[in-house]
Design a protein around this motif. Sequence first.
Motif, PDB file in Angstrom:
ATOM      1  N   LEU A 162       0.836  -1.195   0.000  1.00 24.50           N
ATOM      2  CA  LEU A 162       0.000   0.000   0.000  1.00 24.50           C
ATOM      3  C   LEU A 162       0.875   1.252   0.000  1.00 24.50           C
ATOM      4  CD1 LEU A 162      -2.811  -0.915   2.552  1.00 24.50           C
ATOM      5  CD2 LEU A 162      -3.019  -0.719   0.064  1.00 24.50           C
ATOM      6  N   PRO A 163       0.495   2.285  -0.719  1.00 20.99           N
ATOM      7  CA  PRO A 163       1.325   3.498  -0.776  1.00 20.99           C
ATOM      8  C   PRO A 163       1.705   4.042   0.603  1.00 20.99           C
ATOM      9  CG  PRO A 163      -0.429   3.619  -2.398  1.00 20.99           C
ATOM     10  CD  PRO A 163      -0.694   2.387  -1.568  1.00 20.99           C
ATOM     11  N   GLU A 164       0.756   4.040   1.537  1.00 16.33           N
ATOM     12  CA  GLU A 164       1.046   4.591   2.868  1.00 16.33           C
ATOM     13  C   GLU A 164       1.970   3.700   3.696  1.00 16.33           C
ATOM     14  OE1 GLU A 164      -3.097   2.668   3.039  1.00 16.33           O
ATOM     15  OE2 GLU A 164      -1.970   3.873   1.614  1.00 16.33           O
ATOM     16  N   ALA A 165       2.215   2.462   3.269  1.00 20.36           N
ATOM     17  CA  ALA A 165       3.104   1.553   3.999  1.00 20.36           C
ATOM     18  C   ALA A 165       4.466   1.409   3.320  1.00 20.36           C
ATOM     19  CB  ALA A 165       2.442   0.180   4.121  1.00 20.36           C
ATOM     20  N   GLN A 166       4.663   2.087   2.208  1.00 20.15           N
ATOM     21  CA  GLN A 166       5.932   1.973   1.490  1.00 20.15           C
ATOM     22  C   GLN A 166       7.058   2.694   2.210  1.00 20.15           C
ATOM     23  OE1 GLN A 166       5.170   3.180  -2.573  1.00 20.15           O
ATOM     24  NE2 GLN A 166       3.771   1.470  -2.911  1.00 20.15           N
ATOM     25  N   ARG A 167       8.268   2.254   1.922  1.00 14.37           N
ATOM     26  CA  ARG A 167       9.515   2.815   2.468  1.00 14.37           C
ATOM     27  C   ARG A 167       9.659   2.573   3.971  1.00 14.37           C
ATOM     28  NH1 ARG A 167       7.855   5.628  -1.631  1.00 14.37           N
ATOM     29  NH2 ARG A 167       9.250   6.236  -3.311  1.00 14.37           N
ATOM     30  N   ARG A 168       9.067   1.475   4.443  1.00 15.19           N
ATOM     31  CA  ARG A 168       9.191   1.102   5.858  1.00 15.19           C
ATOM     32  C   ARG A 168       9.789  -0.292   6.017  1.00 15.19           C
ATOM     33  NH1 ARG A 168       3.285   2.315   8.051  1.00 15.19           N
ATOM     34  NH2 ARG A 168       2.920   4.169   6.824  1.00 15.19           N
ATOM     35  N   GLY A 169      10.240  -0.899   4.912  1.00 14.92           N
ATOM     36  CA  GLY A 169      10.856  -2.220   4.974  1.00 14.92           C
ATOM     37  C   GLY A 169       9.897  -3.384   4.793  1.00 14.92           C
ATOM     38  N   VAL A 170       8.615  -3.095   4.604  1.00 15.93           N
ATOM     39  CA  VAL A 170       7.621  -4.165   4.480  1.00 15.93           C
ATOM     40  C   VAL A 170       7.875  -4.998   3.231  1.00 15.93           C
ATOM     41  CG1 VAL A 170       5.152  -4.644   4.227  1.00 15.93           C
ATOM     42  CG2 VAL A 170       5.907  -2.816   5.740  1.00 15.93           C
ATOM     43  N   PHE A 198       7.177  -2.824 -14.853  1.00 21.42           N
ATOM     44  CA  PHE A 198       7.071  -1.918 -15.981  1.00 21.42           C
ATOM     45  C   PHE A 198       8.244  -0.947 -16.003  1.00 21.42           C
ATOM     46  CE2 PHE A 198       2.525  -3.062 -15.412  1.00 21.42           C
ATOM     47  CZ  PHE A 198       2.366  -3.697 -16.637  1.00 21.42           C
ATOM     48  N   GLN A 199       8.701  -0.635 -17.195  1.00 25.76           N
ATOM     49  CA  GLN A 199       9.834   0.280 -17.339  1.00 25.76           C
ATOM     50  C   GLN A 199       9.525   1.651 -16.742  1.00 25.76           C
ATOM     51  OE1 GLN A 199      11.545   0.464 -21.311  1.00 25.76           O
ATOM     52  NE2 GLN A 199      11.138  -1.721 -21.623  1.00 25.76           N
ATOM     53  N   ARG A 200       8.277   2.081 -16.837  1.00 24.24           N
ATOM     54  CA  ARG A 200       7.901   3.405 -16.319  1.00 24.24           C
ATOM     55  C   ARG A 200       7.485   3.366 -14.852  1.00 24.24           C
ATOM     56  NH1 ARG A 200       3.929   6.793 -19.851  1.00 24.24           N
ATOM     57  NH2 ARG A 200       2.672   4.900 -19.901  1.00 24.24           N
ATOM     58  N   ASN A 201       8.011   2.399 -14.113  1.00 19.59           N
ATOM     59  CA  ASN A 201       7.767   2.321 -12.674  1.00 19.59           C
ATOM     60  C   ASN A 201       9.126   2.450 -11.966  1.00 19.59           C
ATOM     61  OD1 ASN A 201       6.965   1.800 -10.076  1.00 19.59           O
ATOM     62  ND2 ASN A 201       5.823  -0.049 -10.562  1.00 19.59           N
ATOM     63  N   PRO A 202       9.657   3.671 -11.919  1.00 20.52           N
ATOM     64  CA  PRO A 202      11.003   3.842 -11.374  1.00 20.52           C
ATOM     65  C   PRO A 202      11.129   3.447  -9.905  1.00 20.52           C
ATOM     66  CG  PRO A 202       9.956   5.978 -11.682  1.00 20.52           C
ATOM     67  CD  PRO A 202       9.057   4.946 -12.316  1.00 20.52           C
ATOM     68  N   GLY A 203      10.062   3.605  -9.132  1.00 22.09           N
ATOM     69  CA  GLY A 203      10.130   3.208  -7.724  1.00 22.09           C
ATOM     70  C   GLY A 203      10.355   1.716  -7.578  1.00 22.09           C
ATOM     71  N   ALA A 204       9.632   0.923  -8.345  1.00 25.10           N
ATOM     72  CA  ALA A 204       9.806  -0.532  -8.297  1.00 25.10           C
ATOM     73  C   ALA A 204      11.187  -0.911  -8.803  1.00 25.10           C
ATOM     74  CB  ALA A 204       8.727  -1.225  -9.122  1.00 25.10           C
ATOM     75  N   ARG A 205      11.630  -0.282  -9.866  1.00 28.66           N
ATOM     76  CA  ARG A 205      12.944  -0.621 -10.425  1.00 28.66           C
ATOM     77  C   ARG A 205      14.059  -0.319  -9.419  1.00 28.66           C
ATOM     78  NH1 ARG A 205      13.165   0.593 -16.781  1.00 28.66           N
ATOM     79  NH2 ARG A 205      14.910  -0.830 -16.509  1.00 28.66           N
ATOM     80  N   ARG A 206      13.994   0.829  -8.765  1.00 31.29           N
ATOM     81  CA  ARG A 206      15.000   1.158  -7.739  1.00 31.29           C
ATOM     82  C   ARG A 206      14.938   0.155  -6.588  1.00 31.29           C
ATOM     83  NH1 ARG A 206      13.342   6.394  -8.836  1.00 31.29           N
ATOM     84  NH2 ARG A 206      11.902   6.324  -7.088  1.00 31.29           N
ATOM     85  N   PHE A 207      13.727  -0.189  -6.179  1.00 28.71           N
ATOM     86  CA  PHE A 207      13.560  -1.147  -5.087  1.00 28.71           C
ATOM     87  C   PHE A 207      14.213  -2.475  -5.432  1.00 28.71           C
ATOM     88  CE2 PHE A 207      11.114  -4.746  -3.413  1.00 28.71           C
ATOM     89  CZ  PHE A 207      11.373  -4.590  -2.052  1.00 28.71           C
ATOM     90  N   TYR A 208      13.869  -3.046  -6.584  1.00 29.29           N
ATOM     91  CA  TYR A 208      14.428  -4.355  -6.945  1.00 29.29           C
ATOM     92  C   TYR A 208      15.936  -4.295  -7.148  1.00 29.29           C
ATOM     93  CZ  TYR A 208       9.656  -5.983  -7.360  1.00 29.29           C
ATOM     94  OH  TYR A 208       8.363  -6.314  -7.083  1.00 29.29           O
ATOM     95  N   GLU A 209      16.434  -3.252  -7.775  1.00 30.99           N
ATOM     96  CA  GLU A 209      17.880  -3.114  -7.949  1.00 30.99           C
ATOM     97  C   GLU A 209      18.574  -3.005  -6.592  1.00 30.99           C
ATOM     98  OE1 GLU A 209      18.180   0.133 -10.737  1.00 30.99           O
ATOM     99  OE2 GLU A 209      17.339  -1.101 -12.354  1.00 30.99           O
TER     100      GLU A 209
END
Length: 136
Positions: free
Chosen positions: A68-76, A96-107
């Motif tokens: 959930l957006p409000e739970a992101q960036r907390r290590g969940v 998706f290529q245009r999902n930079p948040g997910a790409r940074r997270f996985y990298e």
Amino acid sequence: MDEAARVHRAAFDNALPWLAGLHTPDEDRWFYRDRVFTGCQVHGAFEGGALAAIIAFRSGWIDQLYVLPEAQRRGVGSELLQIAKRAFDCLQLWTFQRNPGARRFYEGQGFALVEETDGARNEGKEPDARYLWTRP
């Protein structure tokens, strides 16, 4: 299952608003009931008694990971991803290529980009990226 579908839709629509509405809530619930829960190992993370994130994986693949957006960036998301990493020596996923948040997270979690496509093979026709992680 309904709550997993709700988390998926909220996170997906927040990250990719131009694809919002691709599926109805009924279709999302069907997908989780008949596809995800029957073919994947599914784990959830709860905050305040409510489902805040889900991961669904199978042999060698992460099929779903939504927070959930409000739970992101907390290590969940990282905690859920560790469950799959403990189960397999190698994992792949699409985002998706245009999902930079997910790409940074996985990298940041040790996944490496191995393929980008024009999106012709996914239902949203959105250019995507395949990532690979292997146990060191």
